[in-house]
Design an enzyme around this catalytic site. Sequence first.
Site, PDB file in Angstrom:
ATOM      1  N   THR A 129      42.325  39.327  42.724  1.00 31.52           N
ATOM      2  CA  THR A 129      42.082  40.100  43.939  1.00 31.52           C
ATOM      3  C   THR A 129      40.949  39.495  44.767  1.00 31.52           C
ATOM      4  O   THR A 129      40.845  39.765  45.965  1.00 31.52           O
ATOM      5  CB  THR A 129      41.833  41.573  43.559  1.00 31.52           C
ATOM      6  OG1 THR A 129      42.934  42.010  42.732  1.00 31.52           O
ATOM      7  CG2 THR A 129      41.783  42.473  44.776  1.00 31.52           C
ATOM      8  N   VAL A 276      51.298  38.157  30.214  1.00 31.19           N
ATOM      9  CA  VAL A 276      51.078  38.650  28.854  1.00 31.19           C
ATOM     10  C   VAL A 276      51.853  39.950  28.700  1.00 31.19           C
ATOM     11  O   VAL A 276      51.752  40.856  29.535  1.00 31.19           O
ATOM     12  CB  VAL A 276      49.571  38.828  28.578  1.00 31.19           C
ATOM     13  CG1 VAL A 276      49.340  39.540  27.251  1.00 31.19           C
ATOM     14  CG2 VAL A 276      48.895  37.461  28.575  1.00 31.19           C
ATOM     15  N   HIS A 555      39.951  50.240  46.267  1.00 28.01           N
ATOM     16  CA  HIS A 555      38.890  50.153  45.272  1.00 28.01           C
ATOM     17  C   HIS A 555      39.180  50.964  44.012  1.00 28.01           C
ATOM     18  O   HIS A 555      38.297  51.691  43.524  1.00 28.01           O
ATOM     19  CB  HIS A 555      37.554  50.620  45.866  1.00 28.01           C
ATOM     20  CG  HIS A 555      37.000  49.689  46.898  1.00 28.01           C
ATOM     21  ND1 HIS A 555      35.916  50.002  47.676  1.00 28.01           N
ATOM     22  CD2 HIS A 555      37.379  48.441  47.283  1.00 28.01           C
ATOM     23  CE1 HIS A 555      35.652  48.993  48.506  1.00 28.01           C
ATOM     24  NE2 HIS A 555      36.527  48.039  48.290  1.00 28.01           N
ATOM     25  N   HIS A 598      31.532  48.146  47.915  1.00 27.66           N
ATOM     26  CA  HIS A 598      32.792  47.449  47.652  1.00 27.66           C
ATOM     27  C   HIS A 598      32.643  46.878  46.230  1.00 27.66           C
ATOM     28  O   HIS A 598      31.536  46.604  45.782  1.00 27.66           O
ATOM     29  CB  HIS A 598      33.007  46.348  48.685  1.00 27.66           C
ATOM     30  CG  HIS A 598      33.165  46.904  50.069  1.00 27.66           C
ATOM     31  ND1 HIS A 598      34.339  46.815  50.779  1.00 27.66           N
ATOM     32  CD2 HIS A 598      32.300  47.593  50.857  1.00 27.66           C
ATOM     33  CE1 HIS A 598      34.190  47.415  51.956  1.00 27.66           C
ATOM     34  NE2 HIS A 598      32.955  47.889  52.021  1.00 27.66           N
TER      35      HIS A 598
HETATM   36  C1  FAD Z   1      43.137  44.409  49.914  1.00 28.34           C
HETATM   37  C2  FAD Z   1      41.832  44.487  49.163  1.00 28.34           C
HETATM   38  C3  FAD Z   1      40.632  44.359  49.846  1.00 28.34           C
HETATM   39  C4  FAD Z   1      39.436  44.406  49.164  1.00 28.34           C
HETATM   40  N1  FAD Z   1      38.283  44.186  49.856  1.00 28.34           N
HETATM   41  C5  FAD Z   1      37.132  44.022  49.186  1.00 28.34           C
HETATM   42  C6  FAD Z   1      35.978  43.585  49.869  1.00 28.34           C
HETATM   43  O1  FAD Z   1      36.005  43.356  51.069  1.00 28.34           O
HETATM   44  N2  FAD Z   1      34.839  43.400  49.165  1.00 28.34           N
HETATM   45  C7  FAD Z   1      34.787  43.646  47.815  1.00 28.34           C
HETATM   46  O2  FAD Z   1      33.722  43.483  47.229  1.00 28.34           O
HETATM   47  N3  FAD Z   1      35.871  44.081  47.146  1.00 28.34           N
HETATM   48  C8  FAD Z   1      37.045  44.245  47.793  1.00 28.34           C
HETATM   49  N4  FAD Z   1      38.169  44.606  47.113  1.00 28.34           N
HETATM   50  C9  FAD Z   1      38.056  44.898  45.673  1.00 28.34           C
HETATM   51  C10 FAD Z   1      37.818  43.675  44.798  1.00 28.34           C
HETATM   52  O3  FAD Z   1      38.428  42.533  45.326  1.00 28.34           O
HETATM   53  C11 FAD Z   1      38.372  43.945  43.392  1.00 28.34           C
HETATM   54  O4  FAD Z   1      37.817  45.148  42.915  1.00 28.34           O
HETATM   55  C12 FAD Z   1      38.058  42.841  42.395  1.00 28.34           C
HETATM   56  O5  FAD Z   1      38.459  41.583  42.907  1.00 28.34           O
HETATM   57  C13 FAD Z   1      38.773  43.078  41.074  1.00 28.34           C
HETATM   58  O6  FAD Z   1      38.470  42.056  40.153  1.00 28.34           O
HETATM   59  P1  FAD Z   1      39.051  42.100  38.682  1.00 28.34           P
HETATM   60  O7  FAD Z   1      38.580  40.910  37.975  1.00 28.34           O
HETATM   61  O8  FAD Z   1      38.762  43.428  38.089  1.00 28.34           O
HETATM   62  O9  FAD Z   1      40.639  42.060  38.843  1.00 28.34           O
HETATM   63  P2  FAD Z   1      41.590  40.973  39.546  1.00 28.34           P
HETATM   64  O10 FAD Z   1      40.820  40.041  40.390  1.00 28.34           O
HETATM   65  O11 FAD Z   1      42.687  41.755  40.175  1.00 28.34           O
HETATM   66  O12 FAD Z   1      42.139  40.124  38.329  1.00 28.34           O
HETATM   67  C14 FAD Z   1      43.172  40.535  37.454  1.00 28.34           C
HETATM   68  C15 FAD Z   1      44.056  39.336  37.173  1.00 28.34           C
HETATM   69  O13 FAD Z   1      44.863  39.604  36.025  1.00 28.34           O
HETATM   70  C16 FAD Z   1      46.178  39.156  36.276  1.00 28.34           C
HETATM   71  N5  FAD Z   1      47.057  39.924  35.399  1.00 28.34           N
HETATM   72  C17 FAD Z   1      47.285  41.267  35.426  1.00 28.34           C
HETATM   73  N6  FAD Z   1      48.132  41.614  34.449  1.00 28.34           N
HETATM   74  C18 FAD Z   1      48.435  40.467  33.770  1.00 28.34           C
HETATM   75  C19 FAD Z   1      49.265  40.184  32.656  1.00 28.34           C
HETATM   76  N7  FAD Z   1      49.956  41.141  32.022  1.00 28.34           N
HETATM   77  N8  FAD Z   1      49.358  38.883  32.230  1.00 28.34           N
HETATM   78  C20 FAD Z   1      48.669  37.896  32.855  1.00 28.34           C
HETATM   79  N9  FAD Z   1      47.868  38.133  33.924  1.00 28.34           N
HETATM   80  C21 FAD Z   1      47.755  39.405  34.376  1.00 28.34           C
HETATM   81  C22 FAD Z   1      46.364  39.410  37.754  1.00 28.34           C
HETATM   82  O14 FAD Z   1      47.431  38.654  38.291  1.00 28.34           O
HETATM   83  C23 FAD Z   1      45.011  39.029  38.323  1.00 28.34           C
HETATM   84  O15 FAD Z   1      44.921  37.660  38.647  1.00 28.34           O
HETATM   85  C24 FAD Z   1      39.408  44.616  47.768  1.00 28.34           C
HETATM   86  C25 FAD Z   1      40.605  44.762  47.080  1.00 28.34           C
HETATM   87  C26 FAD Z   1      41.820  44.685  47.763  1.00 28.34           C
HETATM   88  C27 FAD Z   1      43.107  44.841  47.000  1.00 28.34           C
END
Ligand code: FAD
Length: 645
Positions: A129, A276, A555, A598
Site C-alpha cells: 500500500t 500464501v 486507514h 495517516h
Molecule cells: C488509497 C490509500 C491512500 C492512503 N494514503 C495514505 C497517506 O497519504 N499517508 C499515509 O501515511 N498512509 C496512507 N494510507 C495508509 C498506508 O499506506 C497503509 O496503512 C500502509 O501502507 C499499510 O502497510 P502494511 O505494511 O500494513 O500493509 P501493505 O503495505 O498493504 O502490505 C501488505 C502486503 O502483503 C501482501 N499480501 C497480502 N496477503 C498476502 C498473501 N496471502 N500472500 C502473499 N502476499 C500477501 C499484499 O499484496 C501487500 O503487498 C493510504 C492507504 C490507501 C489504500
Amino acid sequence: MWLSTTTALVLVLASIQLNTCYAQQSQELERRFSVDGAVAEAYDYVVVGGGQSGLAVASRLTEDSSVSVLVIEAGDNGDALRKDIDTPSSTYFKPITGTNNDWQYQTLPENNTNNRIVWWPRGKVVGGTSAMNAMYMVRPSQLEVDAWGKVAGDSNRWGWNSLLAGMKKSETFTPPQDDVKNIAKIQFDASSHGTNGPIHTSYPPFGFVQYGQFLDAMNNVGIWNNPDAMSGKNWGAWTTGTFINPANWTRSYSRTGYIDVLPQRANLNIITSSTVTKILFRSDSDSTATGVEFARGKDAARQTVKANREVILSSGAIGTPHLLLLSGIGPKDVLTAAGVKVQVDLPGVGQHLQDHITNSVTWNTTVDTAGSLFKSGTKSAEFLAHVNSGVAYINATYLFGDAATFQKQVADQYTSSLSTALLSQDPTVVEGYKTRYDVISKQIIPSEVGLVELLINLMGETTTSIGVALQHPLSQGRVYINSSSVFDPPLIQPNYLAHPADIVMLREGLKLARRLGSTSPFNTTLRNETSPGSNVQSDEDWDKWIAATTWTQFHPGCTAAMFPKNQGGVVDTSLKVYGTNKLRVVDGSVFPFLFSTHLGAPTYGVAEIGSTIVASAKNSAVSSIPKGSWSWLDLFHGLPSSKGQ
Ligand SMILES: Cc1cc2nc3c(=O)[nH]c(=O)nc-3n(C[C@H](O)[C@H](O)[C@H](O)COP(=O)(O)OP(=O)(O)OC[C@H]3O[C@@H](n4cnc5c(N)ncnc54)[C@H](O)[C@@H]3O)c2cc1C
Ligand SMILES: *[C@@H]1O[C@H](CO)[C@@H](O)[C@H](O)[C@H]1NC(C)=O
Ligand SMILES: *[C@@H]1O[C@H](CO)[C@@H](O)[C@H](O)[C@H]1NC(C)=O
Ligand SMILES: *[C@@H]1O[C@H](CO)[C@@H](O)[C@H](O)[C@H]1NC(C)=O
Ligand SMILES: *[C@@H]1O[C@H](CO)[C@@H](O)[C@H](O)[C@H]1NC(C)=O
Ligand SMILES: *[C@@H]1O[C@H](CO)[C@@H](O)[C@H](O)[C@H]1NC(C)=O
Ligand SMILES: *[C@@H]1O[C@H](CO)[C@@H](O)[C@H](O)[C@H]1NC(C)=O
Ligand SMILES: *[C@@H]1O[C@H](CO)[C@@H](O)[C@H](O)[C@H]1NC(C)=O
C-alpha cells in the site's frame, strides 16, 4: 522455474514500452525479485507480504549476512505501472487503484451507511500500500502512543520514545524549497525528523496559495498553526510533509527505500505473484509455525517452504487477519462455519477493526487548483510532483466548546451502544473494547489530541474542498471469512457509524469546515458551496447526508491488535501471535486503536521496532541479555552489522 515463459514475455514486452532507465532498472530488479527462478527449501525467516512493512523487515534482517530471508508477495513487481507509482500526482490523476496492483476489496453493505458498498483498495504489488497511498507524512501524538504502551503492558518498547526512534530511523528529511515554503506557509523543525533512513520525506516543489489561506483561516477561527507537528504534539493546522524523494521527485516507498538501493544480497530472496495460502504448523496440537504453503494462482499447484526460525506476517490490515483465519487461528465459530479446522481459538482475530471515515465540504474556487492545472495540460516535473498536503487536527474542546459535556455523554453511552458498536460479544473482545473506550473517553477526549482531521483537497477541476475524517471511532467492525480459500476475498464489515458519537464528531467537524470556507482569507478565493450545499443545515440534514456519503480515508487497522490476551488481543508486546510459536505479525494490523494520523509513518515505526525484536530474539538465543540492564532504544544502535541506511 518461477518465471514462466509467458510471464517473461509479458515482462519483456512491457519493458520495451518503458524508457531505457526503467527497462534497465527492471531487468536488474527482476533478477532480485525472481531469485534466478529458484526458491530454497528453507530460510531462517519467511516474510509473508512484500508490502510497506514486509520489505522494511526483510531489508533490516538481511543486514546480518548470516541470516536468510524469503519474502513472498502476492502481487507483481509493479513495473508495468512503475511510472504511475513513481509520479506523485498520478496518485490522483492516474492511480493504480482499480488495477491488477490493487486487491480491490469491498465492504459488505451496512444500514447505517444506506447499504452502500465501500471500496477498500490495498496495494497488491512489491511495496504494497506504500506504492499506492496519497503520500501524506503525519505522525501520531505522544499521548496516543504512550496510551498504546500502557494498555499493551510494555511502555518501554511501545511508548512514544521508541516509536519516534523507529519512525526517525526509517526517514531522511529534506527541507522545502523557499518559494514553496513561503506560499504554503510551511513550518517544521528538522530535528524532529530522521536524517539517515531509507525513506525520503520532503515537500512537493510546487505550492498553492490556498495552503496558506487554509492556515490563515484556521488561525482566524482560533486554531493553532503548528510549527513542529512531528514531535508528538500533532494538533492544530500545518502543511505537512510527503513521502517523496527530492532527488528526482518520485514517490519514496518501501520498495525504493528499503530494497532498490541495496546491492544484491545473496541472503535475500523476494518472489512475486505468489500468494500464501496458509501457515504450516508442526502438528494439530503444536502451533509452532514451520513454514508456509503458497501458490502462483488459484488453480496452480500448492508449494511449501520452511522457516527455520520464524514466519513473519506482514500482509497488512486485511491480509494478515485473513491468513490467520485461513490457518485456523481465530474465533472458533467463524472458523467452523467456514470449514477451517481450529488450530488456536483466538477470538480477537479480525475484530476491533477501525477505520477513519470521511466526508467533505466543497466550493467553487476562483484560483487555479492542481485539478485545473492538470486539466489545462500543465506537465512540469515540479507540478507533477504535487500532492495534497494541508491538514489540521481538532480537539474535543474546540469542536464542542466544552470537552467535559461530550466526555460525559460518551461515557454514558457505553452500555447502550455495546450491542451495536461492537460486533463480537466474546467476553475477552468486550473487555478489550471497554479498555479502548476508556482510552478515548477518559484520555483522548479531554486532551489536545484531534478527534477529526481536516484536509484541504486541491484536486478538483473547478472546486476546492475540505475533507473531514473521524480519527477515534467508537464503532468497531470486523474482518472474517466464509470460505477456506485465500482466493475468495475476506468479508469486511466496518460497522461504520454504529456508535452515536461517531456521527456527532464527524458532523461537528464538517460544520467547522463549512465555517472555514467563509472565513478570511479563504473566503476571497472560495465561491458558493457545491456540496453538501445550502439545503443541508440542521443536524438532521447533516446526519442524513453523512449516512448517504460517508467514505473511507483508507486507514483500516487494529485487526491483529497488540493487546492483552484476556482482552481479545492477537499479538503480545513482542509481536508474537498468542497460542503459537515462531509466528509474529509486523505490520499495520497490530495497532491497538487508531491514532490521529495517516498510518504510513507509524507503520514504518512498527516495522523498524519489529525488525529489532526479531533480530534480538535470534541474538538472545546465543547470548541472553539480562532484563533491565539495557535500554530498548540501544537496540537501534546495537544491531549486528547495521551497515548503511
Ligand atoms: C488509497 C490509500 C491512500 C492512503 N494514503 C495514505 C497517506 O497519504 N499517508 C499515509 O501515511 N498512509 C496512507 N494510507 C495508509 C498506508 O499506506 C497503509 O496503512 C500502509 O501502507 C499499510 O502497510 P502494511 O505494511 O500494513 O500493509 P501493505 O503495505 O498493504 O502490505 C501488505 C502486503 O502483503 C501482501 N499480501 C497480502 N496477503 C498476502 C498473501 N496471502 N500472500 C502473499 N502476499 C500477501 C499484499 O499484496 C501487500 O503487498 C493510504 C492507504 C490507501 C489504500
Ligand atoms: C437493515 O435494513 C434491512 C432492510 O433494508 C432490515 O431487514 C434489517 O433488519 C436492518 N438491520 C438492522 C441491523 O437494522
Ligand atoms: C530516483 O532517485 C533514486 C535515488 O535517490 C533512485 O533509486 C531511483 O531509481 C530514481 N527514480 C527514477 C525513476 O529515476
Ligand atoms: C462549480 O462546481 C461545480 C461542481 O464541480 C461545477 O459543475 C461548476 O461548473 C463549477 N462552477 C464554476 C463557476 O466553477
Ligand atoms: C483545543 O484546541 C484549541 C484550538 O487549537 C486550543 O486553543 C485549546 O487550547 C485546545 N484545548 C485543549 C484542551 O487542548
Ligand atoms: C461469502 O459471502 C459473500 C458476500 O456476502 C457471498 O457473495 C459469497 O457467496 C459467500 N460465500 C460462501 C461460500 O458462502
Ligand atoms: C471574508 O470574511 C471576512 C470576515 O471574516 C469579511 O470581513 C470579508 O468581507 C469577507 N470577504 C469576502 C470576499 O466575502
Ligand atoms: C455556484 O455558482 C455558479 C456560478 O456563480 C453557478 O453556476 C452554480 O449553479 C452555483 N452552484 C450552486 C450549487 O449554487
